[in-house]
Design a protein around this motif. Structure first.
Motif, PDB file in Angstrom:
ATOM      1  N   PRO A   1      24.305  -5.378   5.655  1.00 39.57           N
ATOM      2  CA  PRO A   1      23.045  -4.666   5.871  1.00 39.57           C
ATOM      3  C   PRO A   1      23.014  -3.917   7.203  1.00 39.57           C
ATOM      4  CG  PRO A   1      22.615  -6.872   5.065  1.00 39.57           C
ATOM      5  CD  PRO A   1      24.083  -6.797   5.342  1.00 39.57           C
TER       6      PRO A   1
ATOM      7  N   CYS B   1      24.686 -15.946   6.091  1.00 39.03           N
ATOM      8  CA  CYS B   1      23.640 -15.290   5.309  1.00 39.03           C
ATOM      9  C   CYS B   1      24.124 -15.055   3.880  1.00 39.03           C
ATOM     10  CB  CYS B   1      23.261 -13.978   5.966  1.00 39.03           C
ATOM     11  SG  CYS B   1      22.088 -13.016   5.002  1.00 39.03           S
TER      12      CYS B   1
ATOM     13  N   THR C   1      23.114 -12.925   1.558  1.00 39.39           N
ATOM     14  CA  THR C   1      23.176 -11.578   1.004  1.00 39.39           C
ATOM     15  C   THR C   1      24.650 -11.182   0.887  1.00 39.39           C
ATOM     16  OG1 THR C   1      21.102 -10.992   2.066  1.00 39.39           O
ATOM     17  CG2 THR C   1      22.496  -9.170   1.358  1.00 39.39           C
TER      18      THR C   1
ATOM     19  N   CYS D   1      26.955  -9.657   3.795  1.00 38.17           N
ATOM     20  CA  CYS D   1      26.336  -9.873   5.112  1.00 38.17           C
ATOM     21  C   CYS D   1      26.967 -11.114   5.722  1.00 38.17           C
ATOM     22  CB  CYS D   1      24.827 -10.043   5.006  1.00 38.17           C
ATOM     23  SG  CYS D   1      24.052 -10.251   6.634  1.00 38.17           S
TER      24      CYS D   1
ATOM     25  N   ALA E   1      26.236 -12.256   8.753  1.00 37.47           N
ATOM     26  CA  ALA E   1      25.438 -12.688   9.902  1.00 37.47           C
ATOM     27  C   ALA E   1      25.163 -14.189   9.841  1.00 37.47           C
ATOM     28  CB  ALA E   1      24.134 -11.906   9.934  1.00 37.47           C
TER      29      ALA E   1
ATOM     30  N   CYS F   1      19.915 -14.342   7.151  1.00 43.06           N
ATOM     31  CA  CYS F   1      19.755 -13.861   8.514  1.00 43.06           C
ATOM     32  C   CYS F   1      18.352 -13.269   8.627  1.00 43.06           C
ATOM     33  CB  CYS F   1      20.825 -12.837   8.876  1.00 43.06           C
ATOM     34  SG  CYS F   1      20.615 -11.229   8.091  1.00 43.06           S
TER      35      CYS F   1
ATOM     36  N   CYS G   1      17.821  -9.922   6.611  1.00 45.38           N
ATOM     37  CA  CYS G   1      17.794 -10.036   5.149  1.00 45.38           C
ATOM     38  C   CYS G   1      16.556 -10.782   4.673  1.00 45.38           C
ATOM     39  CB  CYS G   1      19.066 -10.709   4.652  1.00 45.38           C
ATOM     40  SG  CYS G   1      20.518  -9.690   4.920  1.00 45.38           S
TER      41      CYS G   1
HETATM   42 ZN   LIG Z   1      21.905 -11.105   6.109  1.00 44.83          ZN
END
Ligand SMILES: [Zn+2]
Length: 434
Positions: free
Chosen positions: A86, A336, A338, A341, A343, A369, A372
């Motif tokens: 993202p 995270c 997603t 992602c 993170a 995260c 998200c």
């Molecule tokens: Zn994320």
């Protein structure tokens, strides 16, 4: 899921076809052609991204949404479609809007293959601090004649854009430097061989003085350690306030299979927030910690079967995830959830919102995260979760256009978690230094 729509399959195949038996000059020609196609495709993605953003905002404006809330989540949709994080999606969208709305010559240079996507990104980045008018001027000066870009590498393209920006608006560049100081930070990421990089992003003068102080220290020592070793030890001593030779207790959360712990398995263990470490290193961490009576490590079974284990079926009436369940979700998801992602997890949140009847369970829980978690609340986004018969937890993200993306929790066998394991991390020093 097919990567390419069926209709374009044939066209696509002929576009990227390569005959390995072709003449060498033909092969080189083909490499150059394909590079041009990549640039042209990047330009097409930029046009599509800017158009999507405009259409979404127009629709939201028509439905009476306040302007500051419009366009939320578009960057994340672009990221998913591009199989990117993202954060990168945000950069792609900013880049697309700058090119399409303000920098037509740079966009054309990208479309024709005179610029790669990265070099076009560098030009957009260096012009980001300018007013629109100046940005347009930079666009004309640097890219109106694509032949002028011939032979320019990344550094030269960035330097040329920077030089024009500085001439057009020196104050903007200075202001940007002042703003950049706000970005100062310290980050950590894994390095090979169970080492780690701690990186400080500092204003120039501070960074130079930190480095100079460490070098000065290295110049005054001659105890058999290398310059690099003295600098690293001095950094640790001055930051932690302890001599580097004295082991510093740190609490870590370690996840590994019981076979790994008992030595029967070489499957790597995982330090939460750091990543995998070799089985042998994890075992010696635990052994040293257990031998140390001061250690307050707690051991807990994790990922036990739903029929036998309480943790998996843990449920709470509370709106907030209780600590044990939150830790479980964090250890299960690791990063995270997603897709693409990477993170670190900041929120243990409900996939189906609590306000809409979502339960506070590990199945409906999701590690996300900050960004998200915020995106998930944007209009048109939906996240559902499920656990299959192999106990694999899957989250499905549906975006406003109806596209679906799935992400499974990282696979892990039966495992135990050792929370708050106090590991005494010592830096191997020449003993006679003490
Ligand atoms: Zn994320």
């Amino acid at each position: 899921m097919s990567v390419r729509p069926y209709i374009v399959e044939y066209m696509f195949d002929s576009l990227v076809a390569v005959d390995p038996m072709a003449d060498q000059s033909v092969l080189i020609e083909r490499i150059a052609e394909l590079e041009t196609i990549k640039s042209a495709a990047a330009a097409g993605q930029a046009r599509a991204a800017a158009a999507l953003d405009a259409a979404r905002r127009a629709g939201e404006a028509a439905s009476g949404m306040p302007s500051e809330r419009r366009g939320r989540g578009v960057a994340s949709e672009i990221a998913l479609a591009r199989r990117d994080s993202p954060a990168r999606g945000g950069r792609h969208l900013g880049f697309a809007k700058a090119l399409v709305h303000e920098m037509p010559h740079t966009l054309h240079a990208l479309e024709s293959g005179a610029l790669s996507e990265w070099r076009a990104t560098l030009i957009v980045r260096e012009s980001a601090c300018l007013e629109v008018e100046d940005r347009r001027t930079l666009d004309v000066e640097l890219c109106r004649d694509p032949a002028g870009l011939d032979g320019m590498g990344d550094a030269r393209v960035a330097a040329a854009a920077k030089a024009i920006a500085y001439r057009l608006d020196p104050h903007a560049v200075v202001d940007r430097a002042a703003k950049a100081e706000n970005e100062r930070t310290v980050t950590i990421r894994p390095a090979p061989d169970t080492m780690t990089y701690v990186t400080a992003l500092l204003p120039l003068t501070q960074g130079v003085s930190v480095y100079a102080a460490l070098r000065r220290e290295a110049d005054t020592r001659s105890d058999g350690r290398s310059r690099g070793q003295v600098m690293a030890d001095t950094l640790v001593e001055r930051v932690t306030g302890r001599a580097a030779a004295v082991p510093t207790p740190i609490a870590v959360n370690l996840v590994m299979s019981d076979d790994t712990l008992l030595g029967g398995d070489s499957a790597p263990a995982d330090i939460s927030g750091y990543g995998p470490i070799p089985a042998a290193v994890a075992r010696s961490m635990v052994a040293r910690s257990v031998a140390d009576r001061r250690s307050r490590a707690t051991l807990r079974r994790l990922y036990t079967h739903p029929r036998t284990g309480a943790l998996v079926s843990m449920e709470s009436r509370a709106r907030l995830f209780p600590r044990g369940l939150a830790t479980f979700i964090e250890l299960r998801d690791q990063r995270c959830r997603t897709p693409y992602c990477d993170a670190p997890i900041r929120h243990r949140d409900h996939a189906q919102p609590w306000a809409e009847g979502g339960t506070t369970t590990d199945e409906n829980g999701l590690g996300l995260c900050e960004r998200c978690n915020y995106t998930k609340e944007a209009p048109g986004w939906r996240v559902s979760t499920s656990v299959d018969k192999n106990h694999t937890h899957t989250a499905e993200f549906t975006t406003p256009t109806g596209r679906r993306y799935q992400s499974g929790a990282p696979p892990r066998g039966p495992a135990i978690t050792i929370s708050n394991l106090e590991v005494r991390v010592g830096i191997a020093l020449a003993r006679h230094a003490a």
